[in-house]
Design an enzyme around this catalytic site. Structure first.
Site: not given
Length: 269
Positions: A2-3, A51, A255
């Site tokens: 999650p951002e 985060k 990634r």
């Protein structure tokens, strides 16, 4: 993973349900803290840090959690059926008279002294959604290693906290460079612009679940490049490309990068 805006909303949901109330049930289902009991303690606040999530209790204790790729916190009203995964995936239960917070698949869950929170989150750079936001310091950290690829530097939470793969890809697109361009080769003024744009986008998106980086209201065009491989770029029409550790869609997107070869200049994967 999650951002920062997603974690911010999770913290707000937990804070609304738990803060200022006394726990009547506590269950931490990780071996190290399985015998810890927070029942009878009041929740003081739930604070996001990049985060990370910090749930603070009276008596000087903090429950530190991180969602990473699979974790989630869900809040339910008392008596409401829990949903979010099978029972064996539950790692934490925090309940008061009105609400129950369930932590599913949490890869990081530890009970620490509030006075020692820096041991858990002190390595983080300026928080894009935090009271410590410092754009000048974020730029300094982001550009400290001129040879480092931009995407890696943006994802490094020690530089600025809160950016994940979505914003990494979108920010590189908005800067018109690829995620693999060394930060030392960014045109003058672009690092400052990147940091300012990151802050603006996370602030704009923290209150809405449908994350947007574009200005269009079209439901399929909320993002410029992320998740749009093989589709035309919204600006130039070139086919958006995807790169990552594997081409298999079932693999974790930890990634992965998306970019437009027409709009973005610099080396490619």
């Amino acid at each position: 993973m999650p951002e920062g805006d997603t974690v911010w909303r999770t913290a707000r949901s937990l804070h609304t349900a738990l803060a200022g109330r006394v726990l009547i049930r506590s269950d931490l289902r990780v071996p190290r803290f399985a015998t810890a009991d927070l029942t009878g303690r009041s929740v003081l606040d739930v604070t996001p840090r990049g985060k990370h999530l910090l749930t603070r209790f009276d008596g000087g204790l903090t429950l530190h959690s991180h969602l990473r790729m699979e974790g989630a916190w869900r809040v339910f009203a008392t008596g409401e059926r829990w949903s979010g995964g099978p029972a064996h995936e539950i790692r934490a239960i925090l309940a008061n008279a009105e609400h129950t917070a369930i932590g599913y698949r949490l890869p990081v869950l530890e009970l620490i002294r509030t006075a020692e929170e820096e041991n858990a989150v002190g390595h983080l750079g300026p928080d894009l959604l935090g009271p410590d936001w410092d754009p000048a310091e974020a730029v300094r950290r982001l550009t400290a290693d001129p040879a480092r690829p931009l995407g890696e530097a943006l994802l490094d939470q020690r530089n600025l906290a809160g950016i994940g793969n979505v914003y990494k890809s979108e920010l590189a697109f908005l800067a018109a460079v690829t995620p693999w361009l060394p930060v030392g080769e960014l045109p003058p003024g672009i690092p400052e612009r990147l940091v300012a744009t990151a802050h603006r986008l996370l602030e704009a998106n923290k209150d809405r679940p449908d994350r947007r980086t574009t200005t269009t209201r079209h439901p399929a065009h909320h993002l410029y490049v992320y998740g749009r491989e093989h589709r035309p770029c919204l600006r130039c029409g070139t086919e958006v490309r995807r790169a990552g550790p594997t081409a298999h869609r079932s693999a974790p997107d930890d990634r992965v990068s998306y970019w437009c070869p027409g709009c973005q200049k610099g080396p490619t994967a």
